[in-house]
Design a protein around this motif. Structure first.
Motif: not given
Length: 115
Positions: A55-57, A31-32, A92-93, A110-112
């Protein structure tokens, strides 16, 4: 016989724990590579069978106004408060993680950081 089954279950559980830990590190590293991402933490949930269920990112994003995406040669906005930029990073992630690990049927969130 029962103690053998317990030992086998314990070995499977320990193996799944190590696999989960390694997978979380790999997903975070991948992800980076997504443009606009400055930090990433991932958590993986697995079924007893060893299959990935969720999956939690958690993504940290840079505060730059614009960054060129060298892969496709377009300039994309990346700002923490820009919803369209967050959506582009999220898409994209998801694409990268799903393709890299064949997770088409897995729930990926996906969380910011900071909203």
């Amino acid at each position: 016989m029962e103690s053998g089954n317990k030992i086998n279950a314990q070995i499977m559980q320990e193996g799944n724990g190590l696999l989960k830990e390694k997978l979380e590190g790999q997903i975070s590293a991948v992800v980076l590579l997504v443009p606009g991402v400055t930090s990433a933490e991932s958590k993986v949930q697995m079924r007893q069978s060893g299959e990935i269920s969720d999956v939690h990112i958690l993504i940290g994003s840079q505060d730059l106004e614009y960054e060129e995406d060298t892969i496709i040669g377009e300039i994309l906005p990346y700002s923490k408060n820009d919803e369209s930029a967050k959506k582009a990073i999220e898409e994209k992630t998801l694409t990268v993680v799903r393709n890299m690990y064949s997770l088409e049927n897995v729930n990926i969130q996906v969380e910011f950081k900071g909203g």
